[in-house]
Design an enzyme around this catalytic site. Structure first.
Site, short mmCIF file in Angstrom:
data_model
loop_
_atom_site.label_atom_id
_atom_site.label_comp_id
_atom_site.label_asym_id
_atom_site.label_seq_id
_atom_site.Cartn_x
_atom_site.Cartn_y
_atom_site.Cartn_z
N PHE A 48 33.75 2.47 20.20
CA PHE A 48 33.94 1.52 21.31
C PHE A 48 33.19 0.21 21.10
O PHE A 48 33.54 -0.81 21.67
CB PHE A 48 33.50 2.16 22.64
CG PHE A 48 32.01 2.14 22.87
CD1 PHE A 48 31.37 1.00 23.35
CD2 PHE A 48 31.23 3.25 22.58
CE1 PHE A 48 29.99 0.97 23.55
CE2 PHE A 48 29.85 3.24 22.76
CZ PHE A 48 29.23 2.08 23.25
N LYS B 247 43.45 4.50 15.25
CA LYS B 247 43.19 5.24 16.49
C LYS B 247 41.92 4.61 17.07
O LYS B 247 40.80 4.95 16.70
CB LYS B 247 42.96 6.73 16.18
CG LYS B 247 43.25 7.70 17.32
CD LYS B 247 42.50 7.43 18.61
CE LYS B 247 41.07 7.92 18.59
NZ LYS B 247 40.29 7.50 19.79
N CYS C 211 25.39 -0.44 16.04
CA CYS C 211 24.85 0.55 15.09
C CYS C 211 23.77 -0.09 14.23
O CYS C 211 23.00 0.61 13.58
CB CYS C 211 25.95 1.09 14.21
SG CYS C 211 26.62 -0.17 13.13
N GLU D 17 39.12 5.06 23.01
CA GLU D 17 39.85 5.12 24.28
C GLU D 17 39.12 4.34 25.37
O GLU D 17 39.66 4.12 26.45
CB GLU D 17 40.07 6.58 24.71
CG GLU D 17 38.80 7.37 25.03
CD GLU D 17 38.06 7.92 23.80
OE1 GLU D 17 38.14 7.32 22.71
OE2 GLU D 17 37.38 8.95 23.95
N SER E 219 29.81 8.19 16.14
CA SER E 219 28.52 8.89 16.20
C SER E 219 28.40 9.91 15.06
O SER E 219 29.41 10.39 14.53
CB SER E 219 28.39 9.58 17.55
OG SER E 219 29.48 10.46 17.71
N GLU F 4 19.31 8.44 19.06
CA GLU F 4 19.77 7.08 18.77
C GLU F 4 19.62 6.17 20.01
O GLU F 4 19.40 4.97 19.88
CB GLU F 4 21.23 7.11 18.29
CG GLU F 4 21.73 5.75 17.87
CD GLU F 4 23.17 5.73 17.39
OE1 GLU F 4 23.93 6.66 17.69
OE2 GLU F 4 23.53 4.75 16.71
P1 NAD Z 1 32.19 8.38 19.15
O1 NAD Z 1 31.79 9.19 17.96
O2 NAD Z 1 32.07 8.98 20.50
O3 NAD Z 1 33.73 7.93 19.01
C1 NAD Z 1 34.22 7.30 17.85
C2 NAD Z 1 35.70 7.61 17.72
O4 NAD Z 1 35.87 9.02 17.54
C3 NAD Z 1 36.53 7.24 18.93
O5 NAD Z 1 37.77 6.72 18.49
C4 NAD Z 1 36.70 8.54 19.68
O6 NAD Z 1 37.90 8.60 20.40
C5 NAD Z 1 36.70 9.56 18.57
N1 NAD Z 1 36.10 10.84 18.95
C6 NAD Z 1 35.09 11.05 19.83
N2 NAD Z 1 34.77 12.35 19.90
C7 NAD Z 1 35.61 12.99 19.05
C8 NAD Z 1 35.77 14.36 18.68
N3 NAD Z 1 35.02 15.32 19.20
N4 NAD Z 1 36.72 14.66 17.77
C9 NAD Z 1 37.48 13.68 17.23
N5 NAD Z 1 37.37 12.37 17.56
C10 NAD Z 1 36.45 12.03 18.45
O7 NAD Z 1 31.39 7.00 19.04
P2 NAD Z 1 31.34 5.81 20.09
O8 NAD Z 1 30.55 6.25 21.27
O9 NAD Z 1 32.70 5.25 20.31
O10 NAD Z 1 30.53 4.73 19.25
C11 NAD Z 1 29.13 4.67 19.20
C12 NAD Z 1 28.61 5.37 17.97
O11 NAD Z 1 29.19 4.81 16.80
C13 NAD Z 1 27.10 5.20 17.79
O12 NAD Z 1 26.57 6.41 17.33
C14 NAD Z 1 27.00 4.12 16.71
O13 NAD Z 1 25.82 4.13 15.95
C15 NAD Z 1 28.17 4.45 15.87
N6 NAD Z 1 28.59 3.30 15.08
C16 NAD Z 1 28.31 3.32 13.75
C17 NAD Z 1 28.65 2.24 12.98
C18 NAD Z 1 28.37 2.24 11.52
O14 NAD Z 1 28.85 1.36 10.85
N7 NAD Z 1 27.60 3.17 10.99
C19 NAD Z 1 29.30 1.13 13.55
C20 NAD Z 1 29.58 1.16 14.92
C21 NAD Z 1 29.22 2.26 15.68
#
Ligand code: NAD
Length: 504
Positions: free
Chosen positions: A157, A181, A289, A184, A234, A389
């Site tokens: 997000f 994808k 991140c 959401e 994450s 985090e």
């Molecule tokens: P998230 O892991 O909740 O979601 C990321 C994506 O995965 C979304 O599209 C979501 O719909 C999908 N998703 C969520 N849970 C899932 C599951 N159980 N099974 C399959 N798909 C699933 O992350 P977020 O809250 O959207 O973003 C924040 C996180 O992203 C933080 O931990 C941040 O550090 C990390 N992030 C990392 C980087 C990097 O480059 N390392 C960059 C941006 C964000």
């Protein structure tokens, strides 16, 4: 039953084969406006069958796109670059409406995403292979790089414009077809990008969007026609996606969470270090991140540094991202805001000192998902506020006596995304660069996100896979090598030889 006001909300659907495709899955989520705390749209949650439809469209488009001359693909990327450039404001506004970050920050995100489109404009140069003439007598050997086919990107997000651009720019330029994808929580930017991609002349089916949740992700992970998955999100999800995707025979790069330390040595310029810490900790409400979430203060630098940080915190204007003058917006959801705030209670219970409590900020009286900036002193590993985090506007200060102690702590942390050192001593900075176990290092730079012609990626629990994202490693990820050994001998000289081929 949804209430009347919700029924009137628009729904964000899928983009398949060059057009909006309305979902019939019967499942959807709410898109909130974080600044008002109210729902502003619904987002469709794709069924497995809808994912299959997107994969089929991408698969059908692949042979034609792959065969499109390199210069035509580059020309398309140039057009897309121009269109995104002209639509920066529109994209930034859509982004702020759903994510909440300020307009200036949203424009910065678009600019950093655009760098990746610019990089992809040079695709003919980057796909040049190698050629060895006369590898053996009359034998030439050369390597070419070819696209993989249908590839997918799953994005978080916090960067709804930039992270998709990290992925699809190179993926498409290399000749693949792509399924996005998006998160959401803020899905609308993906549809705006899809329209611009079509306008740039990218053929239908080359770029597709499926909105949704775990159901859509799981189907992408198991679909035999999806050859590679890029994921950013994450750490627990990244790890699961890497494990499932690779088990299913796919190429996977899965970038996870972070805990980015900023090391401040006693000789650092206090004002400059405080400016950097405050900007990197509270920019985008700490939902980056690469945000700095821990300052490691060495020796007697801690007290003056904390004073300078607090001076600056007092001046930060928190409020809706679209209102001019605000420097920090709300958090993404109410639940996330509350989870972030809980760390202030746990910090006190575990013996840290909450020096500034963002819950006291008058901005929390507003309807949106606001939290003021917080500062926690005397943080130590083992406390929740250090180990988690957090991903919010909370900065921790760890006091240590020596550089060696600081380094040990940073290297012992399970994450290894970014880190920074603040010092006036070039030798100390160089030693840190040599010693530290993190994928991206800043020297007097708090958020060292590499420019698009390098690659982005952390170490340890911040990245699962071998290849970093975008830049040269992105090209490597989205192509596979083929080595050709060729000869054109005079048939008269041909004979049977059962020996293993060797250079003569
Ligand atoms: P998230 O892991 O909740 O979601 C990321 C994506 O995965 C979304 O599209 C979501 O719909 C999908 N998703 C969520 N849970 C899932 C599951 N159980 N099974 C399959 N798909 C699933 O992350 P977020 O809250 O959207 O973003 C924040 C996180 O992203 C933080 O931990 C941040 O550090 C990390 N992030 C990392 C980087 C990097 O480059 N390392 C960059 C941006 C964000």
């Amino acid at each position: 039953m949804p209430v009347q006001s919700e029924i009137a909300l628009r729904t964000v659907h899928h983009w398949i084969g060059g057009a909006v495709v309305e979902s019939s899955s019967g499942r959807s989520g709410t898109v909130w406006n974080p600044a008002s705390g109210k729902p502003q749209a619904h987002v469709a949650f794709a069924s497995a069958a809808e994912v299959d439809q997107a994969v089929a469209a991408a698969k059908a488009a692949f042979p034609g796109w792959r065969a499109t001359p390199l210069s035509r693909r580059a020309e398309t990327m140039f057009k897309l670059r121009d269109l995104i450039d002209r639509n920066r404001g529109r994209i930034a506004e859509a982004l702020t409406m759903e994510h909440g970050k300020t307009t200036a920050d949203a424009l910065g995100e678009v600019a950093r995403g655009l760098e990746n489109i610019e990089f992809a404009c040079g695709i003919p140069q980057m796909l040049k292979g190698g050629y060895s003439e006369q590898a053996s007598r009359g034998v030439d050997v050369y390597q070419i790089r070819q696209p993989l086919g249908v590839v997918a990107g799953i994005t978080p997000f916090n960067f709804p414009a930039m992270v998709p651009m990290w992925m699809f720019a190179n993926a498409i330029a290399c000749g693949n077809t792509f399924i996005l994808k998006p998160s959401e929580k803020d899905p609308s930017v993906s549809m705006l990008l899809a329209e611009l991609i079509r306008e740039a002349g990218v053929p239908d089916g080359v770029f597709n969007v499926v909105q949704g949740d775990k159901v859509a992700v799981d189907r992408l992970l198991e679909h035999p026609d999806v050859k590679a998955i890029s994921f950013v999100g994450s750490t627990p999800v990244a790890k699961a996606i890497y494990e499932t995707g690779t088990r299913n025979g796919k190429r996977v790069q899965a970038l996870g969470g972070a805990k980015n330390h900023m090391l401040v040595l006693p000789d650092a310029d206090i004002g400059m270090a405080a400016d950097a810490a405050v900007s990197a900790a509270y920019g985008s409400a700490g939902e980056r991140c690469m945000a700095i979430s821990v300052v490691v203060a060495v020796g007697d630098v801690a007290d003056p540094l904390i004073g300078a940080i607090q001076d600056r915190m007092r001046k930060i204007k928190v409020g809706p991202g679209l209102e001019e003058g605000n420097e920090m917006g709300p958090l993404i959801t109410r639940e996330h805001r509350d989870r972030v705030a809980e760390h202030l209670d746990s910090a006190t219970a575990e013996g840290a000192t909450v020096a500034v409590d963002g819950r006291q900020d008058p901005v929390t009286q507003r309807e949106g998902f606001f939290l003021g900036t917080s500062l926690i002193d005397n943080v130590k590993p083992g406390m929740r506020c250090y180990d988690d985090e957090i991903f919010g506007p909370v900065l921790g200060i760890v006091r240590v006596k020596t550089y060696a102690e600081a380094l040990r702590m940073i290297n012992d942390n399970p994450f290894g995304n970014g880190t920074a050192i603040f010092t006036r001593d070039g030798g100390a900075a160089r030693q840190f660069q040599f010693d530290v176990e993190a994928g991206m290092v800043g020297i007097n730079v708090p958020i060292p996100v590499p420019v698009a012609y390098y690659s982005f990626g952390g170490w340890k629990a911040s990245l699962f896979g071998d290849v970093h994202m975008y830049g040269p490693e992105g090209i490597q990820f989205y192509t596979r090598a083929k080595v050709v050994t060729s000869r054109w001998p005079d048939p008269e000289t041909s004979k049977v030889d059962l020996g293993f081929p060797q250079v003569r």
